[in-house]
Enzyme design. Structure first.
Site, PDB file in Angstrom:
ATOM      1  N   SER A  87     -87.989   1.740 -55.802  1.00  0.00           N
ATOM      2  CA  SER A  87     -86.940   2.414 -55.004  1.00  0.00           C
ATOM      3  C   SER A  87     -86.226   1.465 -54.061  1.00  0.00           C
ATOM      4  O   SER A  87     -85.351   1.893 -53.297  1.00  0.00           O
ATOM      5  CB  SER A  87     -87.552   3.525 -54.142  1.00  0.00           C
ATOM      6  OG  SER A  87     -88.254   4.422 -54.926  1.00  0.00           O
ATOM      7  N   THR A 189     -87.213   4.338 -50.443  1.00  0.00           N
ATOM      8  CA  THR A 189     -86.628   3.676 -49.268  1.00  0.00           C
ATOM      9  C   THR A 189     -87.735   3.090 -48.399  1.00  0.00           C
ATOM     10  O   THR A 189     -88.761   3.713 -48.209  1.00  0.00           O
ATOM     11  CB  THR A 189     -85.822   4.660 -48.377  1.00  0.00           C
ATOM     12  OG1 THR A 189     -84.919   5.382 -49.181  1.00  0.00           O
ATOM     13  CG2 THR A 189     -85.088   3.948 -47.273  1.00  0.00           C
ATOM     14  N   THR A 207     -82.844   0.149 -49.529  1.00  0.00           N
ATOM     15  CA  THR A 207     -83.168   0.962 -50.709  1.00  0.00           C
ATOM     16  C   THR A 207     -82.274   0.592 -51.887  1.00  0.00           C
ATOM     17  O   THR A 207     -81.174   0.059 -51.707  1.00  0.00           O
ATOM     18  CB  THR A 207     -82.962   2.462 -50.374  1.00  0.00           C
ATOM     19  OG1 THR A 207     -83.426   3.259 -51.458  1.00  0.00           O
ATOM     20  CG2 THR A 207     -81.506   2.787 -50.126  1.00  0.00           C
ATOM     21  N   ARG A 217     -72.170   5.610 -55.934  1.00  0.00           N
ATOM     22  CA  ARG A 217     -72.779   6.509 -54.934  1.00  0.00           C
ATOM     23  C   ARG A 217     -73.480   5.679 -53.857  1.00  0.00           C
ATOM     24  O   ARG A 217     -74.223   4.744 -54.138  1.00  0.00           O
ATOM     25  CB  ARG A 217     -73.782   7.432 -55.616  1.00  0.00           C
ATOM     26  CG  ARG A 217     -74.518   8.416 -54.677  1.00  0.00           C
ATOM     27  CD  ARG A 217     -75.861   7.877 -54.220  1.00  0.00           C
ATOM     28  NE  ARG A 217     -76.635   8.880 -53.467  1.00  0.00           N
ATOM     29  CZ  ARG A 217     -77.756   8.605 -52.813  1.00  0.00           C
ATOM     30  NH1 ARG A 217     -78.241   7.376 -52.807  1.00  0.00           N
ATOM     31  NH2 ARG A 217     -78.398   9.546 -52.160  1.00  0.00           N
ATOM     32  N   VAL A 218     -73.209   6.014 -52.616  1.00  0.00           N
ATOM     33  CA  VAL A 218     -73.879   5.378 -51.485  1.00  0.00           C
ATOM     34  C   VAL A 218     -74.659   6.459 -50.749  1.00  0.00           C
ATOM     35  O   VAL A 218     -74.144   7.561 -50.528  1.00  0.00           O
ATOM     36  CB  VAL A 218     -72.848   4.713 -50.547  1.00  0.00           C
ATOM     37  CG1 VAL A 218     -73.502   4.256 -49.254  1.00  0.00           C
ATOM     38  CG2 VAL A 218     -72.177   3.528 -51.252  1.00  0.00           C
ATOM     39  N   GLY A 219     -75.896   6.157 -50.385  1.00  0.00           N
ATOM     40  CA  GLY A 219     -76.731   7.146 -49.710  1.00  0.00           C
ATOM     41  C   GLY A 219     -76.712   6.983 -48.202  1.00  0.00           C
ATOM     42  O   GLY A 219     -75.816   6.374 -47.612  1.00  0.00           O
ATOM     43  N   ASP A 220     -77.741   7.518 -47.581  1.00  0.00           N
ATOM     44  CA  ASP A 220     -77.835   7.495 -46.119  1.00  0.00           C
ATOM     45  C   ASP A 220     -78.284   6.151 -45.571  1.00  0.00           C
ATOM     46  O   ASP A 220     -77.979   5.804 -44.418  1.00  0.00           O
ATOM     47  CB  ASP A 220     -78.836   8.566 -45.645  1.00  0.00           C
ATOM     48  CG  ASP A 220     -80.232   8.328 -46.209  1.00  0.00           C
ATOM     49  OD1 ASP A 220     -80.346   8.064 -47.423  1.00  0.00           O
ATOM     50  OD2 ASP A 220     -81.203   8.370 -45.434  1.00  0.00           O
ATOM     51  N   THR A 240     -85.962   8.969 -44.862  1.00  0.00           N
ATOM     52  CA  THR A 240     -86.211   8.673 -46.268  1.00  0.00           C
ATOM     53  C   THR A 240     -86.026   9.966 -47.052  1.00  0.00           C
ATOM     54  O   THR A 240     -86.128  11.055 -46.493  1.00  0.00           O
ATOM     55  CB  THR A 240     -87.623   8.100 -46.469  1.00  0.00           C
ATOM     56  OG1 THR A 240     -87.842   7.840 -47.855  1.00  0.00           O
ATOM     57  CG2 THR A 240     -88.701   9.049 -45.972  1.00  0.00           C
ATOM     58  N   GLY A 241     -85.747   9.831 -48.323  1.00  0.00           N
ATOM     59  CA  GLY A 241     -85.556  11.013 -49.158  1.00  0.00           C
ATOM     60  C   GLY A 241     -84.115  11.144 -49.606  1.00  0.00           C
ATOM     61  O   GLY A 241     -83.370  10.165 -49.630  1.00  0.00           O
ATOM     62  N   GLY A 243     -80.639  11.276 -49.667  1.00  0.00           N
ATOM     63  CA  GLY A 243     -79.717  10.816 -48.640  1.00  0.00           C
ATOM     64  C   GLY A 243     -78.618  11.786 -48.272  1.00  0.00           C
ATOM     65  O   GLY A 243     -78.169  11.829 -47.120  1.00  0.00           O
TER      66      GLY A 243
END
Ligand code: GLY
Length: 328
Positions: A87, A189, A207, A217-220, A240-241, A243
């Site tokens: 991850s 993450t 991450t 795609r971009v996460g948190d 974490t998780g 996003g």
């Protein structure tokens, strides 16, 4: 701060919907009172089991009186370089086009911050984020610009897709089912917070993001305030998780602001999870975990589902601890 100023500050936030009724009760854990309690420092706290190794690297810095910012960078780099962690960094699961793309952010005790997103072929995105923080007037660089910047600073281009990750991807392509798994292999993450001997707080988060996400795609994790946030007068938080849920509630900033308004780290992370429960339909399908620390070295941890754990290195002892969770 005078009572009147506290009242005005709280009233202002309440009108914006930031404070719930319970938060508007008289403060039991103000910054002033926290300063009086016993302070546990240094300490390092990291998400998931692989945080144990990250903490060991961070502790090498912290136990010698080093800075929290150097500790968190050294710590998360261990996980970025570990091909078995699928991850984060090298060996991370690719997007649905088979490309490994990385997100990372870092923030120091002065409030300075740097981040990179959708970065390809660089083993240590956290160190690129640090360069953005230290050597540019910007906070975030994305995609090709981030890669160009990294290369200019001497980072090497490497293939981050391991054979194991490639084989899993080929198997996934047979069905192409796009359903994030809760607690993927029990890690997602690496987020880390550190409090150094000087009492300064820093954080880092890195991450490869959601497995088989859409390209781009971009996460948190690279978003300051979502995946991680620090305020050296108050504390820090990491997420974490999934996003998207963290981004929609600006989770890490929310946790730190709740601590600023008087909550303990544990109260703050629980309130941030409740915010997701209240605001995001379908939240049950996803895992989210938060960690928080305050200036006293008090910690908080909470998740939506069972299965989130974290590594806490304090008092010369590194321990893996199960988080409490909402959905019982
Ligand atoms: N929390 C990592 C991500 O959603 O990308």
């Amino acid at each position: 701060m005078s009572n009147r100023r506290n009242f005005i500050k709280n009233a202002g936030l309440a009108s914006l919907g930031v404070l719930s009724a319970c938060q508007m009760k008289p403060k039991e854990n103000t910054i002033e009172s926290r300063k009086k309690g016993p302070v546990i420092k240094p300490l390092a706290i990291s998400t998931w089991k692989n945080g144990m190794d990250a903490n060991v690297a961070a502790w090498k810095v912290l136990s010698k009186g080093g800075k929290a910012i150097d500790a968190v960078e050294s710590g998360v780099k261990v996980v970025e370089a570990n091909p078995d962690d699928m991850s984060v960094g090298y060996g991370g699961r690719p997007d649905r086009d088979g490309i490994v793309t990385l997100d990372a952010c870092i923030m120091d005790s002065t409030g300075n911050a740097g981040s990179v997103c959708a970065l390809e072929n660089i083993m240590h995105p956290i160190s690129v984020a640090r360069k953005v923080m230290d050597d540019t007037p910007h906070v975030m660089l994305a995609g090709k610009g981030a890669l160009q910047f990294a290369l200019e600073f001497g980072f090497k281009q490497e293939d981050l897709l391991t054979e194991k990750s490639k084989q899993e991807f080929e198997k996934w392509r047979l069905t192409s089912e796009y359903k994030p798994l809760i607690n993927i292999e029990n890690h997602d993450t690496i987020g880390m917070l550190a409090l150094d001997q000087n009492g300064d707080i820093s954080g880092a988060c890195t991450t490869s993001g959601l497995a088989y996400k859409m390209h781009g795609r971009v996460g948190d994790s690279p978003i300051i305030g979502a995946g991680m946030y620090c305020d050296n007068e108050v504390g820090g938080a990491v997420a974490t998780g999934m996003g998207e849920l963290v981004m929609k509630t600006l989770g890490s900033f929310l946790v730190v602001e709740l601590m600023n308004q008087g909550m303990s780290p544990q109260q703050a992370v629980e309130e941030a999870i409740l915010r997701i429960v209240k605001k995001i339909p379908g939240y049950e399908e996803f895992q989210i975990g938060y960690l928080a620390i305050n200036k006293n070295g008090e910690v908080g941890a909470y998740s939506l589902h069972r299965g989130f754990n974290y590594a806490l290195y304090a008092d010369d002892s590194n321990n893996l601890i199960d988080s409490n969770y909402y959905l019982k």
